[in-house]
Scaffold this motif. Structure first.
Motif, mmCIF file in Angstrom:
data_model
loop_
_atom_site.group_PDB
_atom_site.id
_atom_site.type_symbol
_atom_site.label_atom_id
_atom_site.label_comp_id
_atom_site.label_asym_id
_atom_site.label_seq_id
_atom_site.Cartn_x
_atom_site.Cartn_y
_atom_site.Cartn_z
ATOM 1 N N ALA A 148 0.834 -1.211 0.000
ATOM 2 C CA ALA A 148 0.000 0.000 0.000
ATOM 3 C C ALA A 148 0.866 1.258 0.000
ATOM 4 C CB ALA A 148 -0.952 -0.001 1.189
ATOM 5 N N GLN A 182 -0.109 -4.527 -9.137
ATOM 6 C CA GLN A 182 1.265 -4.293 -9.603
ATOM 7 C C GLN A 182 2.225 -4.184 -8.422
ATOM 8 O OE1 GLN A 182 1.164 -0.807 -12.094
ATOM 9 N NE2 GLN A 182 0.429 -1.955 -13.873
ATOM 10 N N VAL A 193 2.509 1.732 -3.459
ATOM 11 C CA VAL A 193 1.581 2.279 -4.446
ATOM 12 C C VAL A 193 1.414 3.778 -4.225
ATOM 13 C CG1 VAL A 193 -0.809 2.249 -5.259
ATOM 14 C CG2 VAL A 193 0.391 0.096 -4.810
ATOM 15 N N GLN A 194 1.257 4.185 -2.979
ATOM 16 C CA GLN A 194 1.083 5.613 -2.669
ATOM 17 C C GLN A 194 2.315 6.409 -3.095
ATOM 18 O OE1 GLN A 194 0.723 6.541 1.487
ATOM 19 N NE2 GLN A 194 0.070 8.636 1.084
ATOM 20 N N ASP A 230 1.336 1.151 -10.412
ATOM 21 C CA ASP A 230 0.118 1.950 -10.510
ATOM 22 C C ASP A 230 -1.007 1.512 -9.575
ATOM 23 O OD1 ASP A 230 0.990 3.755 -12.514
ATOM 24 O OD2 ASP A 230 0.605 2.253 -14.059
ATOM 25 N N ASP A 231 -0.989 0.240 -9.145
ATOM 26 C CA ASP A 231 -2.100 -0.237 -8.326
ATOM 27 C C ASP A 231 -1.614 -1.359 -7.401
ATOM 28 O OD1 ASP A 231 -2.061 -2.667 -9.868
ATOM 29 O OD2 ASP A 231 -3.393 -1.733 -11.334
ATOM 30 N N GLU A 232 -2.540 -1.838 -6.570
ATOM 31 C CA GLU A 232 -2.200 -2.865 -5.572
ATOM 32 C C GLU A 232 -1.680 -4.148 -6.225
ATOM 33 O OE1 GLU A 232 -2.589 -2.885 -2.001
ATOM 34 O OE2 GLU A 232 -2.958 -0.729 -2.085
ATOM 35 N N ARG A 280 2.905 7.144 -6.887
ATOM 36 C CA ARG A 280 2.049 8.115 -7.579
ATOM 37 C C ARG A 280 2.759 9.449 -7.808
ATOM 38 N NH1 ARG A 280 -2.798 5.922 -4.175
ATOM 39 N NH2 ARG A 280 -3.498 4.331 -5.626
#
Length: 188
Positions: free
Chosen positions: A29, A53, A32-33, A49-51, A36
């Motif tokens: 988590a 990945q 991912v943050q 880009d997302d959980e 960005r």
């Protein structure tokens, strides 16, 4: 290199103590943050880009560690335990193997941690650990590469005692711009 390695870096007036440890599923988590950040995606070789990945990225780092050829550390602000706290960056040692005289280092820093010495302090810890761990296997130098226009990485290399060696020609598409090669020798 299957044993867990945890490196601790002392606090400075500008930055809390750091913990460097292998990546874990619970880091997804935060990864991912942090990913960005447009500044990070400008320089990073892979973007999350997302959980899904992020989970795959962490699994790959764990497999790399188990294979011993790419030893990646999550860099966290220390919060009183060996697990660390908030994710602030990453450092990696690539291709350190018995009989190889050179290995490569890399790093990135979360936007919220830039300008506080996180990258240079993490790189110093990784550098010391790499030479302590692999010099007996023949490691003589560490190489650090970055794009010529990444001035922050150039400063980190210099702070870490990595001397400028040469300009590397662009190699699109993976490396669309010329790069700098910095070297740190075991005897430095």
């Amino acid at each position: 290199m299957n044993a867990p390695v945890v490196l601790h870096v002392a606090a400075t007036p500008a930055s809390p103590a750091l913990v460097l440890r292998p990546w874990r599923p619970e880091d997804v988590a935060a990864l991912v943050q942090v990913s960005r950040d447009p500044g990070l995606s400008l320089w990073a070789s892979s973007v999350v880009d997302d959980e899904a990945q992020g989970a795959q990225w962490v699994r790959t780092r764990q497999q790399d560690w188990a294979g011993g050829d790419r030893l990646g550390f999550a860099v966290l602000e220390e919060q009183g335990d060996s697990a660390g706290g908030r994710l602030v960056g990453s450092v990696v040692l690539k291709d350190a193997a018995p009989g190889r005289p050179a290995a490569e280092v890399g790093y990135w820093t979360a936007a919220r941690a830039r300008g506080r010495g996180v990258a240079s302090r993490s790189l110093a810890a990784l550098t010391g650990w790499a030479f302590d761990t692999f010099a007996a296997d023949g490691l003589e130098r560490l190489e650090l590469l970055h794009q010529v226009d990444n001035l922050a990485s150039c400063r980190v290399a210099q702070k870490g005692g990595y001397d400028f060696d040469s300009i590397l020609p662009a190699s699109p598409p993976a490396f669309p711009h010329d790069g700098h090669l910095h070297i740190r020798r075991a005897s430095a």
